[in-house]
Design a protein around this motif. Structure first.
Motif, PDB file in Angstrom:
ATOM      1  N   GLY A  37       0.909  -1.315  -0.036  1.00 37.46           N
ATOM      2  CA  GLY A  37      -0.184   0.271  -0.009  1.00 37.46           C
ATOM      3  C   GLY A  37       0.789   1.276   0.036  1.00 37.46           C
ATOM      4  N   PHE A  38       0.157   2.571  -0.224  1.00 40.40           N
ATOM      5  CA  PHE A  38       0.607   3.709  -0.247  1.00 40.40           C
ATOM      6  C   PHE A  38       0.186   4.896   1.125  1.00 40.40           C
ATOM      7  N   VAL A  39       1.131   4.334   1.660  1.00 40.21           N
ATOM      8  CA  VAL A  39       1.168   5.228   2.542  1.00 40.21           C
ATOM      9  C   VAL A  39       2.317   6.651   2.763  1.00 40.21           C
ATOM     10  N   ASN A  40       0.988   8.097   2.667  1.00 40.38           N
ATOM     11  CA  ASN A  40       1.038   9.012   2.121  1.00 40.38           C
ATOM     12  C   ASN A  40       1.345  10.447   3.780  1.00 40.38           C
ATOM     13  N   ILE A  41       2.266  11.160   3.475  1.00 47.77           N
ATOM     14  CA  ILE A  41       2.705  11.841   5.050  1.00 47.77           C
ATOM     15  C   ILE A  41       2.974  12.828   4.979  1.00 47.77           C
ATOM     16  N   VAL A  42       1.585  14.015   5.024  1.00 49.54           N
ATOM     17  CA  VAL A  42       1.113  15.061   5.301  1.00 49.54           C
ATOM     18  C   VAL A  42       1.304  15.681   6.471  1.00 49.54           C
ATOM     19  N   GLY A  43       1.673  17.171   5.926  1.00 45.89           N
ATOM     20  CA  GLY A  43       1.194  18.165   7.374  1.00 45.89           C
ATOM     21  C   GLY A  43       2.186  19.365   7.449  1.00 45.89           C
ATOM     22  N   ASN A  44       1.506  20.244   7.869  1.00 46.15           N
ATOM     23  CA  ASN A  44       2.868  21.370   8.075  1.00 46.15           C
ATOM     24  C   ASN A  44       3.908  21.322   8.186  1.00 46.15           C
ATOM     25  N   PRO A  45       4.886  22.593   7.833  1.00 49.31           N
ATOM     26  CA  PRO A  45       6.067  22.231   7.598  1.00 49.31           C
ATOM     27  C   PRO A  45       6.702  22.394   8.692  1.00 49.31           C
TER      28      PRO A  45
ATOM     29  N   ASP B 263      -0.908  18.832  -2.120  1.00 45.11           N
ATOM     30  CA  ASP B 263      -2.075  18.311  -2.381  1.00 45.11           C
ATOM     31  C   ASP B 263      -2.914  17.032  -3.516  1.00 45.11           C
ATOM     32  N   SER B 264      -1.541  16.668  -3.691  1.00 48.04           N
ATOM     33  CA  SER B 264      -1.347  15.117  -4.429  1.00 48.04           C
ATOM     34  C   SER B 264      -1.583  13.977  -3.886  1.00 48.04           C
ATOM     35  N   ALA B 265      -1.057  14.083  -2.332  1.00 46.73           N
ATOM     36  CA  ALA B 265      -0.896  12.709  -1.663  1.00 46.73           C
ATOM     37  C   ALA B 265      -1.825  12.716  -1.138  1.00 46.73           C
ATOM     38  N   LEU B 266      -3.001  13.448  -1.383  1.00 49.93           N
ATOM     39  CA  LEU B 266      -4.619  13.463  -0.937  1.00 49.93           C
ATOM     40  C   LEU B 266      -5.210  12.189  -1.559  1.00 49.93           C
ATOM     41  N   THR B 267      -4.061  11.961  -2.789  1.00 47.09           N
ATOM     42  CA  THR B 267      -4.953  11.384  -4.140  1.00 47.09           C
ATOM     43  C   THR B 267      -3.812   9.503  -3.918  1.00 47.09           C
ATOM     44  N   ASP B 268      -5.136   8.830  -4.420  1.00 45.61           N
ATOM     45  CA  ASP B 268      -4.325   7.246  -4.438  1.00 45.61           C
ATOM     46  C   ASP B 268      -3.916   6.986  -3.766  1.00 45.61           C
ATOM     47  N   VAL B 269      -4.136   7.574  -2.243  1.00 44.56           N
ATOM     48  CA  VAL B 269      -3.211   6.873  -0.358  1.00 44.56           C
ATOM     49  C   VAL B 269      -4.852   5.559  -0.228  1.00 44.56           C
ATOM     50  N   ASP B 270      -3.671   4.741   0.570  1.00 44.30           N
ATOM     51  CA  ASP B 270      -4.033   3.816   1.188  1.00 44.30           C
ATOM     52  C   ASP B 270      -4.175   3.787   2.947  1.00 44.30           C
ATOM     53  N   ILE B 271      -3.295   4.565   2.638  1.00 44.62           N
ATOM     54  CA  ILE B 271      -3.634   4.836   4.458  1.00 44.62           C
ATOM     55  C   ILE B 271      -2.409   6.502   4.817  1.00 44.62           C
TER      56      ILE B 271
END
Length: 294
Positions: A6-14, A79-87
């Motif tokens: 699966g694809f696990v994308n890490i997001v958040g503020n700087p 923003d792209s990290a919110l697409t095609d993400v499993d977790i």
């Protein structure tokens, strides 16, 4: 046992510790991690492989409101990290303002069927009462999320996150070869290591006004030869990068060589030049040439 991937994308503020956590999860130094914000500019994959699973982590630039075209590109990677993400891993910390970039949190909440893990980093800076308050607040901000207190600095709580990711992974064959560590070529990591030294050794606007290009990368059995160019935004920045008598540039070159030798496990010869490429941060054509706008 069925294979899981699966694809696990890490997001958040700087500056909340996304890159440091990515490096801990992957077990390699894939992303630049410094004390300065806006360090990560690209979406960078780090791949964890074991016989029965494959986790494809993605580190992303910190969420920000763009003021020039480079930052627009960085925001698009987030923003792209919110697409095609499993977790989805949403990283915050114990000291940032919870209200920061509320519009992005709204986008996160629109991922109705995606497991969301909120990682509260830097918990070594607060007491248990404050941590409980933050956990309750984030549970309200992102309904249905799971909250994990962690300290990237102390490597505390990260194994709990990794184990939960393994449980949540969908059944799937691997997406990449099992011996692949990342989606980026070696030249990318060379440029990132040089840029890391610039972030560490220069102040104010300088680190955010440079782009490093690897012009030549030649690998022999016992030596890697590298030629690179530091592109700056203005004429005055070239002199600052070089320094009096070339001292500053020599320091960057020396420190980059040491890190590259450790990274590549080979001797490295490196030569770095400085070039003025005016207003590159606001030029779509130049940003595309440097690997943005993709």
């Amino acid at each position: 046992m069925a294979h899981k991937s699966g694809f696990v994308n890490i997001v958040g503020n700087p500056n909340v510790g996304k890159s440091t956590l990515m490096n801990i999860f992957v077990g390699e130094k894939i992303s630049i991690a410094t004390f300065k914000s806006q360090t990560t500019r690209h979406r960078i994959m780090g791949i964890v492989n074991l016989p029965d699973y494959q986790i494809v982590f993605s580190d992303t630039p910190g969420v920000l409101k763009p003021t020039y075209k480079l930052q627009e590109s960085m925001r698009s990677f987030s923003d792209s990290a919110l697409t095609d993400v499993d977790i989805l891993l949403y990283v915050t910390d114990s000291i940032e303002s919870i209200e920061k970039n509320a519009d992005f949190i709204e986008s996160v909440n629109r991922l109705a069927n995606t497991p969301k893990l909120v990682l509260i980093n830097k918990i070594d800076l607060i007491n248990q009462e404050k941590l409980n308050e933050l956990a309750d607040t984030w549970s309200e901000l992102i309904p249905g999320c799971e909250v994990f207190p962690v300290s990237a600095k102390m490597k505390f709580g990260t194994n709990n996150v990794l184990e939960r990711i393994k449980e949540l992974l969908p059944e799937s064959p691997p997406y990449f070869d099992k011996d692949q560590l990342t989606d980026k070529p070696m030249r990318f990591f060379v440029s990132e290591i040089i840029r890391e030294k610039i972030l560490l050794y220069y102040d104010k606007e300088i680190p955010y006004s440079v782009e490093v290009v690897v012009d030549e990368y030649k690998e022999a059995p016992d030596l890697v030869r590298i030629l690179a160019t530091i592109n700056v935004d203005h004429d005055s920045q070239k002199g600052i990068i070089i320094g009096k008598g070339g001292f500053a540039l020599k320091k960057v070159s020396s420190e980059a060589r040491k890190s590259l030798e450790k990274f590549l496990d080979k001797k490295v010869f490196i030569r770095i030049y400085v070039n003025v490429d005016k207003n590159w941060r606001n030029s779509s054509r130049k940003l595309s040439r440097f690997g943005y706008n993709q």
